[in-house]
Design an enzyme around this catalytic site. Structure first.
Site, short mmCIF file in Angstrom:
data_model
loop_
_atom_site.label_atom_id
_atom_site.label_comp_id
_atom_site.label_asym_id
_atom_site.label_seq_id
_atom_site.Cartn_x
_atom_site.Cartn_y
_atom_site.Cartn_z
N ARG A 174 0.96 -1.15 0.05
CA ARG A 174 -0.06 -0.02 0.02
C ARG A 174 0.86 1.27 0.10
O ARG A 174 0.62 2.36 -0.49
CB ARG A 174 -0.97 0.05 1.17
CG ARG A 174 -1.68 1.20 1.30
CD ARG A 174 -3.05 0.95 2.19
NE ARG A 174 -2.49 0.49 3.38
CZ ARG A 174 -2.22 1.16 4.54
NH1 ARG A 174 -2.17 2.48 4.51
NH2 ARG A 174 -1.79 0.70 5.64
N TYR A 204 -14.77 16.10 -17.23
CA TYR A 204 -15.22 14.64 -17.26
C TYR A 204 -16.52 14.73 -16.16
O TYR A 204 -16.16 15.15 -15.11
CB TYR A 204 -14.40 13.66 -16.79
CG TYR A 204 -14.78 12.15 -16.80
CD1 TYR A 204 -15.34 11.48 -17.54
CD2 TYR A 204 -14.54 11.85 -15.63
CE1 TYR A 204 -15.38 10.25 -17.52
CE2 TYR A 204 -14.78 10.40 -15.23
CZ TYR A 204 -15.59 9.57 -16.01
OH TYR A 204 -16.04 8.47 -15.81
N ASP A 256 -5.83 17.73 -15.92
CA ASP A 256 -6.33 16.38 -16.30
C ASP A 256 -5.50 16.37 -17.91
O ASP A 256 -6.00 16.91 -18.96
CB ASP A 256 -7.62 16.13 -16.49
CG ASP A 256 -8.07 14.71 -16.83
OD1 ASP A 256 -7.03 14.17 -17.45
OD2 ASP A 256 -9.11 14.18 -16.41
N LYS A 297 -6.41 4.72 -19.79
CA LYS A 297 -6.65 4.99 -21.16
C LYS A 297 -5.45 5.03 -22.17
O LYS A 297 -4.92 3.64 -22.48
CB LYS A 297 -7.18 6.48 -21.16
CG LYS A 297 -8.33 6.86 -20.19
CD LYS A 297 -9.70 5.80 -20.48
CE LYS A 297 -10.85 6.13 -19.49
NZ LYS A 297 -10.80 6.26 -18.29
#
Length: 401
Positions: free
Chosen positions: A56, A109, A181, A206
């Site tokens: 983590r 988005y 972004d 993506k």
């Protein structure tokens, strides 16, 4: 590494993570790491010495991915996340607290928009969403004071372009952080840090991955800022899985080749669709008719592999077209090697109501096209036969809607 970005895509950030003479970064799946020396273990856990303690916190495969994207974006540090939305939400929550103010645009988005309109208000953070094309409004709101200016360029799915350098200057004047972004553009076509941004965010699911088989996100920026983002991830837990990190590393190796082909095809497809009577509008920043073409030409190295179109006949026309396409995945993803089609109401803004989409200027006839790496001629031929099918089957009364 003093090399062109295509070479960096292949080589950057990997050598120190290879083992046993292997030519590829290995997938390290161990959750924890053994230390015979407790003092050394303690120093590594506190970050006083390099090393790994628990996945983590950090992992060698994930670190290799972070190093690769760090070098591609020209950043001091990068922190990986389990998804793009995890990276976006962590960035905002790291630097915003009750009473703060964030200024952004309406054309983000859909998931990001929900953070601004639904989740940040619960924290008593004021979100001011301006008209994306109204710089007077944006600069006036920034000048009132804010802690974060959040931008997305090109926007999803309307392909609007924001002048990052101009708004970064306005943000710096009031001491605000600028987050961008960069998912649509990728480091191949745009480097926001060079334009004045403080943090660059990617949905690595993506274009970075490029094969629609791994989910991830990443934030890049100055080391001091990334330490804070890292601490948020360490405690809140949205760490990237090592196997996904390996797949994204593999995908980035061909990023420059994929984006080159996708960009060339997208331009050709955009020009073709401009001439089609069933197409009401084509949104692509590479077109000279795009309202923000001059800004895109100045701040981008290419216009990307995504465009959107508005079909006459709305959703009925979209349904007819999608049914007929041969070289198409009808799916809620983008940036993959295969061409992907999807209306905004089932992809980028599925979280929004019809009324919310309409308020954002997103027509029900808007169709997003993420162009793949197929031969351009085949994609255009496929569109031609699909549009002919729409023309033949769409009721005459809806053609001019």
């Amino acid at each position: 590494m003093n090399a062109h970005i295509g070479t960096k895509s292949v080589w950057a950030g990997e050598k120190e993570f290879r083992v046993f003479g292997g030519t590829q970064v290995p997938v390290i799946m161990s959750v924890a790491y053994d230390y015979q020396d407790v003092d050394e273990w303690y120093d590594v856990a506190l970050g006083l010495k390099p090393g790994y303690t628990y996945n983590r916190m950090s992992n060698p495969t994930v670190k290799a991915f972070e190093e690769k994207i760090r070098m591609l974006e020209g950043a001091e540090a990068a922190i990986a996340f389990s998804s793009g939305m995890a990276a976006i939400s962590a960035s905002l929550h790291t630097f915003l607290k009750p009473g703060d103010r964030v200024v952004s645009v309406k054309d983000t988005y859909g998931g990001t928009n929900k953070i601004f309109t639904e989740f940040l208000p619960r924290m008593h953070v004021q979100s001011v969403l301006c008209n994306t094309e109204d710089y007077a409004e944006l600069e006036a709101e920034i000048a009132k004071g804010c802690q974060v200016v959040y931008l997305e360029s090109p926007t999803n799915p309307t392909l609007k372009i924001t002048d990052i350098e101009r708004l970064a200057k306005a943000a710096k004047a009031v001491g605000a952080l600028v987050m961008v972004d960069n998912t649509f553009a990728t480091p191949i076509n745009q480097n926001p840090l060079k334009l004045g941004a403080d943090l660059v965010i990617h949905s690595a699911t993506k274009y970075l991955s490029g094969h629609a088989d791994a989910m991830g996100g990443v934030v890049c920026g100055a080391a001091g800022l990334m330490e804070k983002v890292y601490h948020y991830r360490e405690i809140n837990g949205a760490a990237l899985d090592p196997w996904a990190a390996y797949l994204i590393i593999r995908g980035i190796k061909t990023l420059h080749l994929r984006v080159r082909q996708q960009t060339q095809s997208a331009m050709a497809i955009a020009r073709y669709l401009q001439q089609q009577p069933l197409i009401e509008a084509v949104n692509y920043p590479g077109l000279e008719t795009h309202p923000h073409h001059d800004v895109a030409k100045r701040q981008m190295n290419g216009y990307g592999g995504i465009l959107s179109v508005v079909l006459k006949g709305g959703m009925e026309a979209i349904k007819l077209m999608l049914h007929k396409l041969q070289y198409a995945n009808r799916a809620g993803n983008l940036g993959a090697v295969e061409t992907i089609y999807g209306p905004a109401r089932t992809t980028s803004h599925v979280e929004c109501t019809l009324e919310e989409r309409q308020a954002l200027g997103i027509s029900e006839g808007l169709l997003r096209i993420s162009v793949g790496i197929e031969d351009t001629e085949d994609l255009i031929a496929d569109l031609a036969q699909a549009l002919a099918h729409v023309e033949a089957n769409l009721p005459v009364s809806t053609h001019n809607k």
